[in-house]
Design a protein around this motif. Structure first.
Motif, PDB file in Angstrom:
ATOM      1  N   UNK A  22       0.818  -1.211  -0.091  1.00 45.79           N
ATOM      2  CA  UNK A  22      -0.006   0.055   0.065  1.00 45.79           C
ATOM      3  C   UNK A  22       0.875   1.469  -0.045  1.00 45.79           C
ATOM      4  N   UNK A  23       1.958   1.166   1.028  1.00 45.51           N
ATOM      5  CA  UNK A  23       2.654   2.482   1.009  1.00 45.51           C
ATOM      6  C   UNK A  23       3.471   2.489  -0.343  1.00 45.51           C
ATOM      7  N   UNK A  24       3.913   1.496  -1.038  1.00 42.02           N
ATOM      8  CA  UNK A  24       4.486   1.493  -2.268  1.00 42.02           C
ATOM      9  C   UNK A  24       3.608   2.358  -3.390  1.00 42.02           C
ATOM     10  N   UNK A  25       2.318   2.006  -3.317  1.00 35.95           N
ATOM     11  CA  UNK A  25       1.346   2.773  -4.324  1.00 35.95           C
ATOM     12  C   UNK A  25       1.064   4.186  -3.835  1.00 35.95           C
ATOM     13  N   UNK A  26       1.022   4.350  -2.647  1.00 36.79           N
ATOM     14  CA  UNK A  26       0.704   5.586  -2.145  1.00 36.79           C
ATOM     15  C   UNK A  26       1.641   6.620  -2.365  1.00 36.79           C
ATOM     16  N   UNK A  27       3.066   6.092  -2.215  1.00 41.30           N
ATOM     17  CA  UNK A  27       4.100   7.020  -2.341  1.00 41.30           C
ATOM     18  C   UNK A  27       4.253   7.352  -3.722  1.00 41.30           C
ATOM     19  N   UNK A  28       4.203   6.441  -4.826  1.00 45.89           N
ATOM     20  CA  UNK A  28       4.008   6.775  -6.266  1.00 45.89           C
ATOM     21  C   UNK A  28       3.522   7.876  -6.697  1.00 45.89           C
ATOM     22  N   UNK A  29       2.262   7.952  -5.943  1.00 41.75           N
ATOM     23  CA  UNK A  29       1.298   9.501  -6.270  1.00 41.75           C
ATOM     24  C   UNK A  29       1.567  10.495  -5.250  1.00 41.75           C
ATOM     25  N   UNK A  30       2.340  10.343  -4.304  1.00 42.13           N
ATOM     26  CA  UNK A  30       2.378  11.266  -3.172  1.00 42.13           C
ATOM     27  C   UNK A  30       1.362  11.666  -2.496  1.00 42.13           C
ATOM     28  N   UNK A  31       0.540  10.469  -2.048  1.00 41.31           N
ATOM     29  CA  UNK A  31      -0.819  10.753  -1.442  1.00 41.31           C
ATOM     30  C   UNK A  31      -0.506   9.951   0.100  1.00 41.31           C
ATOM     31  N   UNK A  32      -1.610  10.167   0.790  1.00 40.46           N
ATOM     32  CA  UNK A  32      -1.559   9.265   2.087  1.00 40.46           C
ATOM     33  C   UNK A  32      -2.907   8.371   2.189  1.00 40.46           C
ATOM     34  N   UNK A  33      -3.992   8.500   1.337  1.00 34.55           N
ATOM     35  CA  UNK A  33      -5.003   7.714   0.989  1.00 34.55           C
ATOM     36  C   UNK A  33      -5.365   7.477  -0.301  1.00 34.55           C
TER      37      UNK A  33
END
Length: 79
Positions: A22-33
């Protein structure tokens, strides 16, 4: 080790794995949720493909994490 002793270890390992994904995907887009990915798509800030697939995956990881936490909590209540 008995099955009951191994189960929490398996649950914790899976929880960590799901959180990392989940963190990998969120960091890819610079988001928290995950929902923030959808909003970025709607505003045209990011392309729909593959962002929408990532959004759906992030939602699934978020749900899996919630379910794993609940299972872990239930297990802890039993001990």
């Amino acid at each position: 080790m008995l099955r009951g002793e191994v189960e929490p270890i398996i649950l914790m390992n899976e929880l960590i794995k799901q959180k990392k994904e989940l963190e990998k995907i969120l960091s890819k887009y610079g988001v928290k949720e995950p929902e923030e990915i959808e909003r970025k798509i709607e505003r045209g800030e990011i392309p729909e493909h593959p962002s929408y697939e990532d959004y759906l995956s992030a939602l699934a990881f978020k749900q899996n994490i919630a379910e794993l936490k609940k299972s872990i909590e239930e297990f802890l209540k039993m001990i």
